[in-house]
Design a protein around this motif. Structure first.
Motif, PDB file in Angstrom:
ATOM      1  N   VAL A  39      28.652  46.401  -4.738  1.00  0.00           N
ATOM      2  CA  VAL A  39      27.928  47.332  -5.604  1.00  0.00           C
ATOM      3  C   VAL A  39      26.450  46.934  -5.633  1.00  0.00           C
ATOM      4  CG1 VAL A  39      29.985  47.745  -7.011  1.00  0.00           C
ATOM      5  CG2 VAL A  39      28.337  46.016  -7.722  1.00  0.00           C
ATOM      6  N   LEU A  40      25.595  47.860  -6.018  1.00  0.00           N
ATOM      7  CA  LEU A  40      24.161  47.605  -6.012  1.00  0.00           C
ATOM      8  C   LEU A  40      23.700  46.903  -7.286  1.00  0.00           C
ATOM      9  CD1 LEU A  40      22.769  50.952  -4.539  1.00  0.00           C
ATOM     10  CD2 LEU A  40      22.968  48.751  -3.369  1.00  0.00           C
ATOM     11  N   GLY A  41      22.748  46.003  -7.125  1.00  0.00           N
ATOM     12  CA  GLY A  41      22.130  45.341  -8.263  1.00  0.00           C
ATOM     13  C   GLY A  41      20.818  45.996  -8.628  1.00  0.00           C
ATOM     14  N   GLY A  42      20.680  46.391  -9.886  1.00  0.00           N
ATOM     15  CA  GLY A  42      19.441  47.047 -10.320  1.00  0.00           C
ATOM     16  C   GLY A  42      18.361  46.063 -10.724  1.00  0.00           C
TER      17      GLY A  42
ATOM     18  N   ASN B   4      25.000  32.982  -4.863  1.00  0.00           N
ATOM     19  CA  ASN B   4      24.692  33.507  -3.525  1.00  0.00           C
ATOM     20  C   ASN B   4      25.513  34.738  -3.134  1.00  0.00           C
ATOM     21  OD1 ASN B   4      22.989  33.268  -1.209  1.00  0.00           O
ATOM     22  ND2 ASN B   4      24.711  32.526  -0.015  1.00  0.00           N
ATOM     23  N   ALA B   5      26.074  35.437  -4.098  1.00  0.00           N
ATOM     24  CA  ALA B   5      26.891  36.618  -3.787  1.00  0.00           C
ATOM     25  C   ALA B   5      26.000  37.833  -3.493  1.00  0.00           C
ATOM     26  CB  ALA B   5      27.848  36.915  -4.932  1.00  0.00           C
ATOM     27  N   ILE B   6      25.205  37.696  -2.438  1.00  0.00           N
ATOM     28  CA  ILE B   6      24.227  38.719  -2.064  1.00  0.00           C
ATOM     29  C   ILE B   6      24.694  39.459  -0.824  1.00  0.00           C
ATOM     30  CG2 ILE B   6      21.846  39.121  -1.275  1.00  0.00           C
ATOM     31  CD1 ILE B   6      22.034  38.225  -4.178  1.00  0.00           C
ATOM     32  N   SER B   7      24.544  40.788  -0.839  1.00  0.00           N
ATOM     33  CA  SER B   7      24.749  41.622   0.335  1.00  0.00           C
ATOM     34  C   SER B   7      23.411  42.261   0.695  1.00  0.00           C
ATOM     35  CB  SER B   7      25.786  42.715   0.043  1.00  0.00           C
ATOM     36  OG  SER B   7      25.840  43.650   1.101  1.00  0.00           O
ATOM     37  N   VAL B   8      22.844  41.859   1.827  1.00  0.00           N
ATOM     38  CA  VAL B   8      21.563  42.447   2.245  1.00  0.00           C
ATOM     39  C   VAL B   8      21.848  43.795   2.889  1.00  0.00           C
ATOM     40  CG1 VAL B   8      19.458  42.157   3.593  1.00  0.00           C
ATOM     41  CG2 VAL B   8      20.594  40.152   2.623  1.00  0.00           C
ATOM     42  N   GLY B   9      21.261  44.849   2.302  1.00  0.00           N
ATOM     43  CA  GLY B   9      21.557  46.208   2.748  1.00  0.00           C
ATOM     44  C   GLY B   9      20.392  46.874   3.449  1.00  0.00           C
ATOM     45  N   LEU B  10      20.735  47.898   4.230  1.00  0.00           N
ATOM     46  CA  LEU B  10      19.734  48.687   4.950  1.00  0.00           C
ATOM     47  C   LEU B  10      19.105  49.730   4.033  1.00  0.00           C
ATOM     48  CD1 LEU B  10      22.161  49.280   7.905  1.00  0.00           C
ATOM     49  CD2 LEU B  10      20.005  48.048   8.188  1.00  0.00           C
ATOM     50  N   GLY B  11      19.986  50.402   3.273  1.00  0.00           N
ATOM     51  CA  GLY B  11      19.569  51.552   2.464  1.00  0.00           C
ATOM     52  C   GLY B  11      20.035  52.816   3.147  1.00  0.00           C
TER      53      GLY B  11
ATOM     54  N   ILE C  90      32.341  57.056  -2.663  1.00  0.00           N
ATOM     55  CA  ILE C  90      33.461  56.454  -3.387  1.00  0.00           C
ATOM     56  C   ILE C  90      33.124  56.398  -4.876  1.00  0.00           C
ATOM     57  CG2 ILE C  90      34.965  54.439  -3.598  1.00  0.00           C
ATOM     58  CD1 ILE C  90      34.367  53.766  -0.713  1.00  0.00           C
ATOM     59  N   ASP C  91      34.068  56.825  -5.708  1.00  0.00           N
ATOM     60  CA  ASP C  91      33.840  56.828  -7.157  1.00  0.00           C
ATOM     61  C   ASP C  91      35.113  56.368  -7.875  1.00  0.00           C
ATOM     62  OD1 ASP C  91      35.595  59.060  -7.192  1.00  0.00           O
ATOM     63  OD2 ASP C  91      33.918  60.467  -7.041  1.00  0.00           O
ATOM     64  N   LEU C  92      35.067  56.389  -9.191  1.00  0.00           N
ATOM     65  CA  LEU C  92      36.212  55.911  -9.979  1.00  0.00           C
ATOM     66  C   LEU C  92      37.448  56.789  -9.806  1.00  0.00           C
ATOM     67  CD1 LEU C  92      34.422  54.911 -13.321  1.00  0.00           C
ATOM     68  CD2 LEU C  92      35.180  53.395 -11.483  1.00  0.00           C
ATOM     69  N   GLN C  93      37.241  58.023  -9.345  1.00  0.00           N
ATOM     70  CA  GLN C  93      38.364  58.935  -9.176  1.00  0.00           C
ATOM     71  C   GLN C  93      39.096  58.727  -7.840  1.00  0.00           C
ATOM     72  OE1 GLN C  93      35.301  60.092 -10.699  1.00  0.00           O
ATOM     73  NE2 GLN C  93      36.539  59.578 -12.494  1.00  0.00           N
ATOM     74  N   ASN C  94      38.350  58.468  -6.759  1.00  0.00           N
ATOM     75  CA  ASN C  94      39.013  58.354  -5.450  1.00  0.00           C
ATOM     76  C   ASN C  94      39.175  56.912  -4.970  1.00  0.00           C
ATOM     77  OD1 ASN C  94      36.478  57.577  -4.400  1.00  0.00           O
ATOM     78  ND2 ASN C  94      35.975  59.652  -3.747  1.00  0.00           N
TER      79      ASN C  94
ATOM     80  N   TYR D 142      28.588  52.798  -4.821  1.00  0.00           N
ATOM     81  CA  TYR D 142      27.155  52.746  -5.122  1.00  0.00           C
ATOM     82  C   TYR D 142      26.716  53.743  -6.194  1.00  0.00           C
ATOM     83  CZ  TYR D 142      26.090  49.436  -1.303  1.00  0.00           C
ATOM     84  OH  TYR D 142      25.985  48.327  -0.501  1.00  0.00           O
ATOM     85  N   SER D 143      26.215  54.882  -5.770  1.00  0.00           N
ATOM     86  CA  SER D 143      25.521  55.783  -6.700  1.00  0.00           C
ATOM     87  C   SER D 143      26.414  56.296  -7.825  1.00  0.00           C
ATOM     88  CB  SER D 143      24.905  56.955  -5.942  1.00  0.00           C
ATOM     89  OG  SER D 143      25.892  57.664  -5.223  1.00  0.00           O
ATOM     90  N   SER D 144      27.717  56.413  -7.574  1.00  0.00           N
ATOM     91  CA  SER D 144      28.604  57.012  -8.588  1.00  0.00           C
ATOM     92  C   SER D 144      28.736  56.157  -9.840  1.00  0.00           C
ATOM     93  CB  SER D 144      29.996  57.254  -7.994  1.00  0.00           C
ATOM     94  OG  SER D 144      30.647  56.028  -7.698  1.00  0.00           O
ATOM     95  N   ILE D 145      28.423  54.852  -9.742  1.00  0.00           N
ATOM     96  CA  ILE D 145      28.558  53.991 -10.923  1.00  0.00           C
ATOM     97  C   ILE D 145      27.199  53.449 -11.385  1.00  0.00           C
ATOM     98  CG2 ILE D 145      30.956  53.382 -10.446  1.00  0.00           C
ATOM     99  CD1 ILE D 145      29.923  50.642  -9.415  1.00  0.00           C
ATOM    100  N   ILE D 146      26.135  54.105 -10.947  1.00  0.00           N
ATOM    101  CA  ILE D 146      24.791  53.708 -11.376  1.00  0.00           C
ATOM    102  C   ILE D 146      24.347  54.594 -12.541  1.00  0.00           C
ATOM    103  CG2 ILE D 146      22.339  53.674 -10.721  1.00  0.00           C
ATOM    104  CD1 ILE D 146      23.211  52.833  -7.921  1.00  0.00           C
ATOM    105  N   ASP D 147      23.869  53.956 -13.600  1.00  0.00           N
ATOM    106  CA  ASP D 147      23.319  54.685 -14.738  1.00  0.00           C
ATOM    107  C   ASP D 147      21.991  55.309 -14.322  1.00  0.00           C
ATOM    108  OD1 ASP D 147      23.267  55.092 -17.846  1.00  0.00           O
ATOM    109  OD2 ASP D 147      21.283  54.327 -17.304  1.00  0.00           O
ATOM    110  N   LYS D 148      21.912  56.616 -14.401  1.00  0.00           N
ATOM    111  CA  LYS D 148      20.725  57.318 -13.883  1.00  0.00           C
ATOM    112  C   LYS D 148      19.451  56.964 -14.651  1.00  0.00           C
ATOM    113  CE  LYS D 148      23.110  59.494 -10.753  1.00  0.00           C
ATOM    114  NZ  LYS D 148      24.346  58.707 -10.877  1.00  0.00           N
TER     115      LYS D 148
END
Length: 249
Positions: free
Chosen positions: A19-22, A66-73, A196-200, A221-227
């Motif tokens: 999941v993404l870190g804000g 160190n639980a880091i995932s380096v992402g592309l975006g 992917i979201d909480l439903q599927n 990712y985006s489905s569990i991010i507070d807008k």
């Protein structure tokens, strides 16, 4: 850095959330909510240069073992080289790469403990995947190969797992089942990604588990991010973990 800190922590040795870190506090809250069975995504494209990314990601790493995932975006192939250079310097637990970035990622990180995925995409054909996801290849006609061939090529390059993106939830359900079966048959890990979201989530996870995939790293990712805040909701991470636990009793 201890080798244990270079490898993600999988719940019951099967599932690790991605999941993404804000913010740094958000990363800590996520890590606690997932009881450590998570890698927190930080995207290279959010930084102006490698130096600033390395400095900031190292600060994150100190807070969450160190639980880091380096992402592309969003799988952006233009970020491939930057992700690899950041990863060489910070030695994260997890690296996201386009298909053609896997070999350089493994060579630059210089050890076999960090998980490196390779991005392959749905094609509309069950059992076939698109591997032309690199900076130049993505601009050409689609390179489509059998999923078992893609897995063998990723293994050749030192990769650990398939990043199957973008799944658009369960839009490509039959294709996803075939990818999961191929991963299981070839002793390769699987990272379902996109929509992917909480439903599927439960069904997507179940398909991979039922196929016999040894290790699964679902990206939510985006489905569990507070807008409003841009932060991943820790309570949603806790919900995801509860679903994982229910499947792995």
């Amino acid at each position: 850095m201890k080798l244990s800190q270079l490898s993600p922590n999988f719940y019951r040795d099967r599932v690790c959330l991605n999941v993404l870190g804000g913010t740094k506090q958000n990363a800590v809250d996520i890590y606690q909510a997932a009881e450590g069975a998570v890698v927190v995504g930080l995207l290279s494209k959010n930084y102006p240069d490698v130096a600033s990314a390395v400095e900031d990601m190292q600060a994150y790493a100190q807070l969450i073992e160190n639980a880091i995932s380096v992402g592309l975006g969003a799988g952006d192939p233009r970020q491939s080289a930057m992700v690899n250079e950041i990863s060489r310097q910070i030695q994260p637990q997890h690296i996201n790469q386009v298909f053609t970035g896997v070999g350089p990622a493994r060579a630059l990180v210089g050890q076999d403990n960090t998980v490196v995925n390779g991005l392959i995409s749905p094609t509309g054909q069950v059992g076939m995947v698109k591997i032309s996801t690199g900076p130049l290849s993505s601009q050409q006609a689609d390179g489509i190969v059998p999923v078992a061939t893609a897995i063998a090529m990723l293994k050749d390059m030192g990769g650990n797992s398939v990043k199957y993106f973008s799944m658009d939830g369960l839009k490509y359900r039959d294709e996803y089942i075939a990818v999961a079966q191929a991963c299981a048959a070839n002793d390769f890990w699987l990272e379902p990604t996109g929509g992917i979201d909480l439903q599927n989530f439960e069904e997507i996870l179940s398909i991979a588990l039922d196929a016999g995939v040894t290790k699964i790293i679902p990206h939510i990712y985006s489905s569990i991010i507070d807008k409003a805040s841009g932060n991943t909701r820790p309570e949603d991470v806790a919900t995801l973990l509860a679903m994982v636990k229910a499947k792995l009793v």
